[in-house]
Design a protein around this motif. Sequence first.
Motif, PDB file in Angstrom:
ATOM      1  N   UNK A  38       0.861  -1.185   0.000  1.00 42.11           N
ATOM      2  CA  UNK A  38       0.000   0.000   0.000  1.00 42.11           C
ATOM      3  C   UNK A  38       0.897   1.234   0.000  1.00 42.11           C
ATOM      4  N   UNK A  39       0.615   2.154  -0.918  1.00 43.01           N
ATOM      5  CA  UNK A  39       1.354   3.409  -0.991  1.00 43.01           C
ATOM      6  C   UNK A  39       0.398   4.542  -0.669  1.00 43.01           C
ATOM      7  N   UNK A  40       0.836   5.485   0.141  1.00 37.98           N
ATOM      8  CA  UNK A  40      -0.001   6.616   0.530  1.00 37.98           C
ATOM      9  C   UNK A  40       0.713   7.937   0.310  1.00 37.98           C
ATOM     10  N   UNK A  41      -0.049   8.960  -0.118  1.00 39.93           N
ATOM     11  CA  UNK A  41       0.499  10.289  -0.342  1.00 39.93           C
ATOM     12  C   UNK A  41      -0.226  11.260   0.573  1.00 39.93           C
ATOM     13  N   UNK A  42       0.547  11.902   1.462  1.00 42.02           N
ATOM     14  CA  UNK A  42       0.001  12.905   2.380  1.00 42.02           C
ATOM     15  C   UNK A  42       0.283  14.285   1.796  1.00 42.02           C
ATOM     16  N   UNK A  43      -0.771  15.121   1.722  1.00 38.89           N
ATOM     17  CA  UNK A  43      -0.665  16.426   1.076  1.00 38.89           C
ATOM     18  C   UNK A  43      -0.638  17.521   2.134  1.00 38.89           C
ATOM     19  N   UNK A  44       0.338  18.429   1.999  1.00 41.75           N
ATOM     20  CA  UNK A  44       0.479  19.558   2.917  1.00 41.75           C
ATOM     21  C   UNK A  44       0.425  20.861   2.124  1.00 41.75           C
ATOM     22  N   UNK A  45       0.363  21.991   2.844  1.00 37.57           N
ATOM     23  CA  UNK A  45       0.333  23.283   2.170  1.00 37.57           C
ATOM     24  C   UNK A  45       1.712  23.728   1.707  1.00 37.57           C
ATOM     25  N   UNK A  46       2.761  23.264   2.383  1.00 38.01           N
ATOM     26  CA  UNK A  46       4.102  23.740   2.068  1.00 38.01           C
ATOM     27  C   UNK A  46       5.116  22.603   2.150  1.00 38.01           C
ATOM     28  N   UNK A  47       6.230  22.776   1.473  1.00 39.09           N
ATOM     29  CA  UNK A  47       7.277  21.766   1.433  1.00 39.09           C
ATOM     30  C   UNK A  47       7.863  21.504   2.821  1.00 39.09           C
ATOM     31  N   UNK A  48       8.042  22.562   3.599  1.00 39.53           N
ATOM     32  CA  UNK A  48       8.648  22.396   4.922  1.00 39.53           C
ATOM     33  C   UNK A  48       7.812  21.489   5.814  1.00 39.53           C
ATOM     34  N   UNK A  49       6.492  21.556   5.705  1.00 40.53           N
ATOM     35  CA  UNK A  49       5.618  20.705   6.517  1.00 40.53           C
ATOM     36  C   UNK A  49       5.775  19.232   6.134  1.00 40.53           C
ATOM     37  N   UNK A  50       5.835  18.959   4.850  1.00 40.83           N
ATOM     38  CA  UNK A  50       5.975  17.575   4.399  1.00 40.83           C
ATOM     39  C   UNK A  50       7.317  16.996   4.847  1.00 40.83           C
ATOM     40  N   UNK A  51       8.366  17.796   4.730  1.00 43.00           N
ATOM     41  CA  UNK A  51       9.683  17.320   5.146  1.00 43.00           C
ATOM     42  C   UNK A  51       9.727  17.064   6.650  1.00 43.00           C
ATOM     43  N   UNK A  52       9.117  17.906   7.405  1.00 42.67           N
ATOM     44  CA  UNK A  52       9.101  17.737   8.862  1.00 42.67           C
ATOM     45  C   UNK A  52       8.322  16.497   9.262  1.00 42.67           C
ATOM     46  N   UNK A  53       7.223  16.223   8.577  1.00 46.52           N
ATOM     47  CA  UNK A  53       6.430  15.026   8.874  1.00 46.52           C
ATOM     48  C   UNK A  53       7.261  13.762   8.622  1.00 46.52           C
ATOM     49  N   UNK A  54       8.055  13.745   7.561  1.00 49.22           N
ATOM     50  CA  UNK A  54       8.898  12.588   7.272  1.00 49.22           C
ATOM     51  C   UNK A  54       9.987  12.450   8.338  1.00 49.22           C
ATOM     52  N   UNK A  55      10.570  13.574   8.739  1.00 53.63           N
ATOM     53  CA  UNK A  55      11.619  13.529   9.757  1.00 53.63           C
ATOM     54  C   UNK A  55      11.086  12.993  11.089  1.00 53.63           C
ATOM     55  N   UNK A  56       9.831  13.272  11.381  1.00 53.35           N
ATOM     56  CA  UNK A  56       9.238  12.852  12.647  1.00 53.35           C
ATOM     57  C   UNK A  56       8.471  11.534  12.548  1.00 53.35           C
ATOM     58  N   UNK A  57       8.476  10.943  11.382  1.00 55.69           N
ATOM     59  CA  UNK A  57       7.631   9.772  11.150  1.00 55.69           C
ATOM     60  C   UNK A  57       7.958   8.635  12.119  1.00 55.69           C
ATOM     61  N   UNK A  58       6.883   8.064  12.641  1.00 61.95           N
ATOM     62  CA  UNK A  58       6.976   6.887  13.500  1.00 61.95           C
ATOM     63  C   UNK A  58       5.707   6.091  13.255  1.00 61.95           C
ATOM     64  N   UNK A  59       5.737   4.813  13.552  1.00 58.15           N
ATOM     65  CA  UNK A  59       4.589   4.002  13.174  1.00 58.15           C
ATOM     66  C   UNK A  59       4.630   3.799  11.671  1.00 58.15           C
ATOM     67  N   UNK A  60       3.477   3.907  11.029  1.00 62.82           N
ATOM     68  CA  UNK A  60       3.491   3.698   9.586  1.00 62.82           C
ATOM     69  C   UNK A  60       2.119   3.846   8.976  1.00 62.82           C
ATOM     70  N   UNK A  61       2.099   3.649   7.666  1.00 58.13           N
ATOM     71  CA  UNK A  61       0.860   3.696   6.916  1.00 58.13           C
ATOM     72  C   UNK A  61       0.041   2.441   7.201  1.00 58.13           C
ATOM     73  N   UNK A  62      -1.273   2.583   7.209  1.00 63.85           N
ATOM     74  CA  UNK A  62      -2.142   1.420   7.377  1.00 63.85           C
ATOM     75  C   UNK A  62      -2.361   0.764   6.019  1.00 63.85           C
ATOM     76  N   UNK A  63      -2.165  -0.566   5.970  1.00 66.26           N
ATOM     77  CA  UNK A  63      -2.383  -1.287   4.713  1.00 66.26           C
ATOM     78  C   UNK A  63      -3.855  -1.217   4.330  1.00 66.26           C
ATOM     79  N   UNK A  64      -4.106  -1.295   3.017  1.00 69.89           N
ATOM     80  CA  UNK A  64      -5.468  -1.198   2.498  1.00 69.89           C
ATOM     81  C   UNK A  64      -5.788  -2.484   1.753  1.00 69.89           C
ATOM     82  N   UNK A  65      -6.710  -3.276   2.307  1.00 66.65           N
ATOM     83  CA  UNK A  65      -7.076  -4.548   1.683  1.00 66.65           C
ATOM     84  C   UNK A  65      -8.348  -4.385   0.848  1.00 66.65           C
ATOM     85  N   UNK A  66      -8.762  -5.492   0.183  1.00 62.20           N
ATOM     86  CA  UNK A  66      -9.949  -5.481  -0.658  1.00 62.20           C
ATOM     87  C   UNK A  66      -9.558  -5.539  -2.126  1.00 62.20           C
TER      88      UNK A  66
END
Length: 282
Positions: free
Chosen positions: A178-206
């Motif tokens: 499963x691939x997920x794309x998170x959309x933010x208003x600015x580049x700095x927000x997206x980069x910060x979210x990746x730097x702080x990432x913990x846990x993970x994306x939830x798989x999508x079945x079906x």
Amino acid sequence: MSSWQGGPSWGPGDNGTPDWAALAEESAARARRKRWLMIGGGVLATAVVGAIVATAVVTTGGGKGDPVSSASELPAPAELPEDTSVPEPSFSSVAPPPPPDPKDYISSADKDKAPITVDGFFPGEKLAMGDRIHVKGATSSTTDCATGTQGALGPVLTDNGCKQLIRATYRKEGVAVTVGIAVFDAEAQAQKAVDQASGGLASLSGAGVSTFCRGGTVCRRTSNSYGRYAYFTVGGFTDGTRVTAQDKAVFAVGDDLTNFVFRQIRQRGQVQASQAAAEPAQ
């Protein structure tokens, strides 16, 4: 007794016998005269031809019977203009504007105005990466980004201002990602979210894919960002087998999807930059 005029001399008292010595001397004399006449004629002919050629070289017919020197017939030198300078090319002192940077159009919501949809990022029913075919399964889109995550990733996305999370699952020969794309208003927000990432994306079945990578199963997770987009993957075996570093098939599918998402985001910027360049200046 009379003698023969014009013929050979007869010696006295010869009783009619020719004087052979005198005849031989007379014949030699005639041969010498003939040879000198031939040589003299050849020299004269050569001199005449040379004179004709010389006359043709140094004279030209300016009129009947009035040969003139060829040097006098040379054309006068052409008159050149006094000002022979060539006008210098002129250049505008104003440099043309640089072409738009495609990344500018996917780094800020102010410029990134194209619609954000699942089908826009994940078109069709299959994904071909070289000779590898991945079949698309279930898809999802939500503005509540935390609902598509597991563990601490949800709060990280929310705290950094995630506006939308779209997901799609692909499968290939017992592997699902499963691939997920998170959309933010600015580049700095997206980069910060990746730097702080913990846990993970939830798989999508079906849609032909059973539940995978849930309930503590060991799976492979990745995170990255480009522009104002952060993208994540979670992948493993559809039969629940845990993933190890030796399971190259899982890594291959996950890498294909990561590369594909990066290309889709970059193409989004390229399309909008090209459109902006084609618009007339205001």
